[in-house]
Each structure stands twice: as structure tokens, then as C-alpha cells.
Write an enzyme that holds these catalytic residues in place. Sequence first.
Site, short mmCIF file in Angstrom:
data_model
loop_
_atom_site.label_atom_id
_atom_site.label_comp_id
_atom_site.label_asym_id
_atom_site.label_seq_id
_atom_site.Cartn_x
_atom_site.Cartn_y
_atom_site.Cartn_z
N SER A 39 0.83 -1.20 0.00
CA SER A 39 0.00 0.00 0.00
C SER A 39 0.87 1.26 0.00
O SER A 39 1.65 1.46 -0.92
CB SER A 39 -0.98 -0.05 1.18
OG SER A 39 -2.00 0.91 1.04
N ASP A 183 -5.85 -3.21 -2.59
CA ASP A 183 -4.81 -2.96 -1.59
C ASP A 183 -4.15 -4.25 -1.10
O ASP A 183 -4.82 -5.17 -0.64
CB ASP A 183 -5.45 -2.22 -0.41
CG ASP A 183 -4.45 -1.59 0.53
OD1 ASP A 183 -3.49 -2.28 0.91
OD2 ASP A 183 -4.63 -0.42 0.88
#
Length: 321
Positions: A39, A183
Amino acid sequence: MKKALVISGGGSKGAFAGGVAQYLMEKKKKQYDLFLGTSTGSLMVSHLALGMLDELKELYTNVNQKTIFSNNPFKIKKIAGEKVITINHLNTFWNFINGRKTFGESKNLRALIKRKITKEMYLQIKATNKEVVVTVSNLTANKIEYKAISACSYEDFCDWIWGSCNYVPFMSLLEKNHCQYADGGFGSLIPIREAILRGATEIDAIILETEVTQINRMPATNPFSLLFDVFDFMLVHVEKHNITIGKLAASHKGIQLNLYYTPTILTTNSLVFDKKLMKKWWKSGYNYAKTKEEQKMSEFRPDLIPKEEIEDGIDILKSKN
């Protein structure tokens, strides 16, 4: 010896990780062979691999909501001096009308990645022997994937960084190679074990959460806040699992594992990008790493222990004899 720097997910809290990395690389002169991020960590690893710390600091201390969102699903209000997130009903409704799969869109982030992680940087990294890896969640195949820059074209690598950062359903969904990606933190928030599998013998892992849970959440007041609470609950336990597995693997293989947590809670919503706060967090990360390293040195180097403490210790030993 193969040294790795691993950075967890954490949205705007990435600024803290940048400060830690700056201290380790500039002041401690640590050199890494492997950079692995999830991320927000995936957004940082290219700059870190090239030692572009000033450029990374400029990036992380100058972003705001418009830098990230092309269609922001949030409204940010100040209540009693605190920033509170509520639903932007109009933007969310607009996304549904247009047949999109998420509440908001983060196409501005994709454009930012292209501007800040250039093809020249990509080629420079590939010309070195350093390994840069980002983490994505393949929702279609139900598995975590690790994308190394050495195996990607420039456009693909930018896509994987973007996908790794996309905290769905609030941000865009990456659709690529007939799969849907989101993500990387949904499955591997702090990929310590992957660094070990890639041959790391010493690992510095920056974890953008406190070591001990320090918060009890207020009851959810709307669907968004409930979703955030559910996701945060899930990610906290994913993180703990990642760290436990990483510690066990490191212990089994005799790998040195150094963990850097945030000493305090930085924010309860890491999708709020506040330039002033992020500048503060960068400095906080730098100072935290400095303090931690100084404490480690004083534990192992008698010359760094205050003279009074040494004399007290000698007196105690004499009295026992």
C-alpha cells in the site's frame, strides 16, 4: 548478507515511515538490497531504492485529498477541533449512476505515480542489483501477489503500485489481466515473510501502527464509519498475523529482525491527507528512529552508558562480594 527494508500499509501515515527510513539510510548509513512495500509502502520503495529521500519527503508532505481522489467519497468536517469524516452522498451517488464498482475513484493517484515515479527512475533501479517489490491482493484468484520491478514493464509496475494503494471500496479497483486487484494490505499488511523467502538475512520492518492496541472505537454512526471500523479490525489482525509469522520465520532461520512501530496513534483515518500533519509525522518518524537506535547502542556499548550508572554498578558488585 542481504538486507531488506519492509514498509507496511498505512495511507497518510507513510510520512512517519519516510522519517524512519531517512534516519536509517542517511544517519545510520544502512544500505539495503531488497525494498518491499505494501500500500503506502509500495509508493515509497522506488524512491528509497535510489536514495531519493528529499524527493520522497517532498511528495509525502505536499499531498492532499485532491492529489489522491478524482472522485472523493468523503466530506471532512471539523467538530470541536477534530476532523471527522462523513459521506459525500453526491459523489458516491454519481459513482453508482456511472456504473462504477466503488464509492470513490483514485485516478489522481495513478497520475501522481506516473509523475513522481518516472521511467528514468524505473530504468535506474533495473540497472542496479537492488530488488524492489510491491504487494497486491488478487481478489479474483483470492491470493496475494508480489510484483518485482525486475519482472515488470514500466506501465505495469505503475499499475501494481496503484493497485497496492487502492483501499477499496473507497478507492478505485484495478482491473488487469482479467483479474481485479486491490490494496495489498488486505492479505499482507507487513510482508516480512516474503522478504525472508527472497533471501533477506537482516530486515528492518517499519510498521505503521502502535505495538500495543491503544484505542477503543466510538460506535459507528453511518455506513462509512462502520465499514472503516470493520476494515480496521480486519487489518489489525492481519498485521498481527504477519508479524507473528515473520518473527517465527526469522527466529527459525537466525535472521535479524528489527521492528519500528509508531510510538503513538497518529490518526484514526489514514485516508485523510493533511500536509501539516504529515510534515509533523515525518519529523516524528526521524526522531523516533534516532531515539530507538541510541537506546540500542547504549544497551550494547558500555562507553555510551553514563559514568554515574557504571559507578553505581561497580559499587553494587563490590557490596555483593
